[in-house]
Design an enzyme around this catalytic site. Structure first.
Site, short mmCIF file in Angstrom:
data_model
loop_
_atom_site.label_atom_id
_atom_site.label_comp_id
_atom_site.label_asym_id
_atom_site.label_seq_id
_atom_site.Cartn_x
_atom_site.Cartn_y
_atom_site.Cartn_z
N ASP A 1 3.93 4.20 -32.20
CA ASP A 1 4.81 5.68 -31.07
C ASP A 1 3.58 6.17 -30.88
O ASP A 1 3.47 7.29 -29.40
CB ASP A 1 5.60 6.63 -31.96
CG ASP A 1 6.39 5.83 -32.54
OD1 ASP A 1 8.10 5.78 -32.15
OD2 ASP A 1 6.80 5.79 -33.81
N ASP B 1 7.49 11.44 -30.71
CA ASP B 1 6.54 10.42 -31.01
C ASP B 1 5.17 10.97 -31.90
O ASP B 1 5.46 10.13 -33.08
CB ASP B 1 6.08 10.27 -29.56
CG ASP B 1 6.83 9.45 -28.97
OD1 ASP B 1 7.98 8.65 -29.66
OD2 ASP B 1 6.52 8.77 -27.63
N GLY C 1 0.49 19.57 -15.26
CA GLY C 1 1.68 18.35 -15.31
C GLY C 1 1.31 18.41 -14.36
O GLY C 1 0.85 18.40 -13.29
N HIS C 2 2.20 17.82 -13.55
CA HIS C 2 2.27 17.14 -11.61
C HIS C 2 3.70 16.26 -11.64
O HIS C 2 4.40 16.40 -12.23
CB HIS C 2 1.32 15.26 -12.27
CG HIS C 2 0.77 14.78 -11.19
ND1 HIS C 2 0.69 15.62 -10.28
CD2 HIS C 2 1.58 13.54 -9.89
CE1 HIS C 2 0.94 14.60 -8.81
NE2 HIS C 2 1.35 13.18 -8.84
N CYS D 1 16.39 6.91 -22.44
CA CYS D 1 15.24 5.92 -22.45
C CYS D 1 16.22 4.35 -22.18
O CYS D 1 15.78 3.77 -21.70
CB CYS D 1 14.96 5.90 -24.03
SG CYS D 1 14.20 7.40 -24.62
N ASP E 1 6.25 10.48 -22.02
CA ASP E 1 7.33 10.10 -22.32
C ASP E 1 8.49 10.64 -20.98
O ASP E 1 7.74 11.71 -21.27
CB ASP E 1 8.02 10.48 -23.66
CG ASP E 1 8.76 8.66 -24.56
OD1 ASP E 1 9.09 8.54 -23.37
OD2 ASP E 1 8.89 8.54 -25.56
N ASP F 1 10.49 6.35 -34.66
CA ASP F 1 11.73 6.86 -34.15
C ASP F 1 12.81 6.47 -32.87
O ASP F 1 11.50 4.99 -32.83
CB ASP F 1 11.67 8.10 -33.18
CG ASP F 1 10.52 7.61 -32.14
OD1 ASP F 1 10.37 6.77 -31.79
OD2 ASP F 1 10.34 8.63 -31.55
#
Length: 342
Positions: free
Chosen positions: A45, A84, A132-133, A9, A61, A221
């Site tokens: 979140d 989250d 997904g990608h 992060c 995220d 969080d």
């Protein structure tokens, strides 16, 4: 494995720049959907959407590595994403993966280990990865968009603290300092003690337990904007202050001795200090290392919540059995939106 310039992060866009961008683009969204319960307005979140008897939760995220071990990177990416959902009091349901890497420098075996690490977390919570990608990119990136749900009575927000509440955190801080020390070569991953690594890759499923309690007034969080940044969101309306007891904070082993030497002016720490300078009053002479740790970007950080003191004391032993690192770090009071470090 770690080909990134900054990791976890800590690789977020500086919060000052992000706030400026969002302030200039918010009005461009002219779609009005009355089922949107929570969106951009409080930097919470999850997005929250009305779905009949329950709320739908949605979050995204992803980040670059903070460790060289691809399996652990996968665990971190998945735990950070589902966090989250737990921080809103909910249950994660399904996920789409977001992945980027350079196939000339990252091997297929490393990518496989990333996915297996993430899958070990998703399996623990019965989360189905449904798609997904993946793209080519000079820096490896990994994360997820997650859909979850929460009973309406159990939804927790990040800005609904009440005067008189205790402020509690569930896990030590200092992940960003550890990541910077790894990148600079001051420490090696084998230098991180097993209990620390277990906590860093741990989960925040205790958020589901906290969401049962009506006297838990707010929940979030601790991630890229650091402890101070996420406390500031809790008092963002400007009607409350926080008395933050710096001596009660828990840090990961060794981070205080590393903090000053690994923190540069270009780091996420300095970005957070600049962003939240107007929110903080230092009522004690604070060592520079501790000041940096207050603003240290956390990857898969613990939970931060506010709770009525009487009810907390009644349940404290049971909660500490579930979460041994849980500690009271301050108190919410009437005020004007200040974090008073004392």
């Amino acid at each position: 494995m770690d080909k990134s310039e900054s990791g976890g992060c800590g690789c977020k866009i500086p919060s000052v720049m992000l706030s400026r961008i969002l302030s200039q683009t918010a009005k461009a969204n002219t779609v009005i959907d009355e089922k949107v319960v929570l969106g951009f307005e409080s930097s919470d979140d999850c997005a929250v959407y009305e779905m009949g008897e329950k709320y739908l939760l949605f979050t995204t995220d992803f980040f670059s590595p903070i460790v060289n071990d691809p399996y652990i990177f996968g665990q971190l990416a998945a735990s950070n994403a589902v966090s989250d959902i737990f921080a809103s009091g909910g249950t994660p349901l399904i996920a789409n993966s977001i992945m980027a890497f350079d196939p000339d420098t990252v091997s297929s075996d490393q990518v496989t280990q990333m996915i297996l690490g993430a899958q070990s977390v998703m399996n623990r919570f019965n989360v189905s990865v449904v798609g997904g990608h993946t793209i080519r990119n000079s820096q490896p990136l990994y994360g997820f968009s997650i859909i979850g749900e929460v009973e309406k009575s159990r939804l927790k927000k990040n800005n609904t603290a009440t005067s008189g509440d205790l402020l509690v955190m569930t896990r030590p801080i200092g992940v960003g300092i550890i990541a910077s020390a790894l990148k600079s070569g001051l420490i090696d991953q084998k230098d991180i003690i097993p209990s620390t690594l277990e906590k860093i890759t741990g989960d925040n499923s205790i958020g589901r337990v906290l969401s049962e309690k009506s006297w838990v007034s707010s929940l979030t969080d601790i991630t890229g904007f650091g402890l101070v940044g996420h406390i500031s969101e809790m008092i963002g309306s400007g009607r409350l202050d926080v008395e933050l007891d710096v001596n009660s904070l828990k840090f990961y082993d060794g981070v205080e001795s590393l903090a000053v030497s690994v923190t540069s002016p270009e780091s996420g720490v300095f970005g957070n200090i600049k962003k939240y300078a107007q929110c903080v009053n230092y009522l004690v002479d604070l060592p520079l290392a501790k000041k940096f740790l207050l603003h240290d970007p956390q990857t898969n950080g613990g939970l931060l919540f506010t709770v009525a003191p009487e009810e907390f004391e009644v349940s404290r032993h049971a909660w500490e059995m579930l979460c041994p690192d849980m500690t009271v770090i301050g108190k919410i009071k009437d005020g004007a939106g200040k974090i008073k470090v004392c």
